[in-house]
Design an enzyme around this catalytic site. Structure first.
Site, PDB file in Angstrom:
ATOM      1  N   HIS A  79       0.817  -1.216   0.000  1.00 18.15           N
ATOM      2  CA  HIS A  79       0.000   0.000   0.000  1.00 18.15           C
ATOM      3  C   HIS A  79       0.852   1.269   0.000  1.00 18.15           C
ATOM      4  CE1 HIS A  79       1.025   0.865   4.189  1.00 18.15           C
ATOM      5  NE2 HIS A  79       0.853  -0.429   4.418  1.00 18.15           N
ATOM      6  N   ARG A 125      -5.766   1.139   4.671  1.00 14.89           N
ATOM      7  CA  ARG A 125      -4.710   1.618   3.780  1.00 14.89           C
ATOM      8  C   ARG A 125      -4.511   0.691   2.580  1.00 14.89           C
ATOM      9  NH1 ARG A 125      -2.650  -0.297   8.656  1.00 14.89           N
ATOM     10  NH2 ARG A 125      -0.800  -1.634   8.621  1.00 14.89           N
ATOM     11  N   GLU A 173      -1.339  -6.895   7.410  1.00 17.64           N
ATOM     12  CA  GLU A 173       0.062  -6.736   7.780  1.00 17.64           C
ATOM     13  C   GLU A 173       0.416  -7.695   8.906  1.00 17.64           C
ATOM     14  OE1 GLU A 173       3.021  -6.461   7.389  1.00 17.64           O
ATOM     15  OE2 GLU A 173       3.462  -4.313   7.177  1.00 17.64           O
ATOM     16  N   ARG A 225      12.664  -7.927  10.339  1.00 16.72           N
ATOM     17  CA  ARG A 225      12.965  -8.567   9.067  1.00 16.72           C
ATOM     18  C   ARG A 225      13.229 -10.064   9.148  1.00 16.72           C
ATOM     19  NH1 ARG A 225      13.926  -4.447   5.586  1.00 16.72           N
ATOM     20  NH2 ARG A 225      12.988  -5.870   4.110  1.00 16.72           N
ATOM     21  N   HIS A 246       0.367  -5.504   2.111  1.00 18.83           N
ATOM     22  CA  HIS A 246       1.290  -4.853   3.040  1.00 18.83           C
ATOM     23  C   HIS A 246       2.704  -5.375   2.830  1.00 18.83           C
ATOM     24  CE1 HIS A 246      -2.193  -3.295   5.311  1.00 18.83           C
ATOM     25  NE2 HIS A 246      -2.750  -4.412   4.868  1.00 18.83           N
ATOM     26  N   ASN A 273       4.809  -6.948   4.736  1.00 20.46           N
ATOM     27  CA  ASN A 273       5.133  -8.303   5.182  1.00 20.46           C
ATOM     28  C   ASN A 273       4.246  -9.382   4.584  1.00 20.46           C
ATOM     29  OD1 ASN A 273       7.459  -8.183   7.053  1.00 20.46           O
ATOM     30  ND2 ASN A 273       6.176  -6.649   8.051  1.00 20.46           N
TER      31      ASN A 273
END
Length: 258
Positions: free
Chosen positions: A11, A62, A89, A117, A188, A190
């Site tokens: 997004h 979003r 997300e 991450r 998103h 992730n």
């Protein structure tokens, strides 16, 4: 040989992206820059001649707003949009609302990078004392999920994002792609990274270095087994894309002391 095309899109920038805070399952609209990113993305896709048959989003605003703006810019507002929490997300647990750079100063950049991450590390879970707990779990949208609210995540690793995403991918998205439809997944950072890991066979270690900037469409050319036939393409001005990637990677670094 390429048989199917799949588009992934993180997004456009949200208000908390701008503030460098973990947004996660807190519902945020796009910032002014995020609106422009989504519109620019739609114009780019239109200029390149792409047409969508179906769009999948999360149930966070979003993600949905980005899809709407992209389709409007393409003149394809009529294209169906299907929403699922399974594209949400990653749930950052108790880290939600915190500033990444301030956390890097407090805990060290490596620790924050692991939380952000890494593949298998789950951050501390959210509990009822968290300032955003009730805002998330009392939200009516979560009564529409295919699991009870009490069974929804309280924190997730990227592995757990993939675990809850894959059943939806296999049961709902894959049949649409196999039927010949051109699909956009507007989701998103992730949820898109998790899907890339699955499709491209990225290792648990290497996924940490895969960065997706906001508002940049990713094109995957897939064979009949839905395996990529060539490297993913981030569409648009490559210099701007590299600058946007660096901006995302710098979010988890401590601010220099003044």
């Amino acid at each position: 040989m390429s048989k199917f095309k799949l588009f992934l899109l993180r997004h456009g920038e949200g208000a908390w992206n701008k503030e460098n805070r973990f947004c996660s399952w807190v519902d945020q609209k796009l910032s002014e820059d995020g609106v422009k990113e989504a519109q620019d993305c739609g114009r780019l896709l239109k200029e390149q001649g792409y047409k969508f048959d179906l769009v999948f989003t999360s149930i966070l605003s979003r993600s949905i707003q980005t899809a709407w703006l992209v389709l409007e810019a393409m003149g394809q507002e009529w294209v169906p949009v299907v929403k699922s929490w399974r594209l949400n997300e990653r749930h950052y647990g108790s880290l939600i609302g915190l500033n990444r750079a301030e956390m890097a100063q407090q805990h060290g950049e490596e620790k924050v990078k692991l939380w952000r991450r890494s593949y298998a590390i789950t951050p501390p879970p959210i509990d009822e004392s968290h300032p955003y707990f009730l805002e998330i779990y009392n939200d009516r949208r979560y009564t529409t999920c295919d699991v009870p609210i009490k069974d929804l995540p309280r924190a997730e690793s990227l592995k757990e994002v993939l675990d809850r995403l894959l059943p939806y991918w296999d049961s709902t998205v894959v049949p649409e792609i196999r039927s010949g439809r051109t699909v956009l997944i507007s989701a998103h950072g992730n949820s898109c990274r998790a899907l890339l890991k699955h499709l491209e066979g990225i290792s648990d270690e290497d996924i940490a270095s895969v960065t997706l900037p906001t508002g940049i469409p990713v094109l995957l050319d897939l064979d009949e087994n839905l395996k990529p036939v060539k490297p993913r393409q981030l569409l648009g001005d490559q210099a701007k894309i590299q600058a946007a990637i660096k901006k995302v990677e710098d979010q988890g670094k401590a601010k220099p002391s003044t």
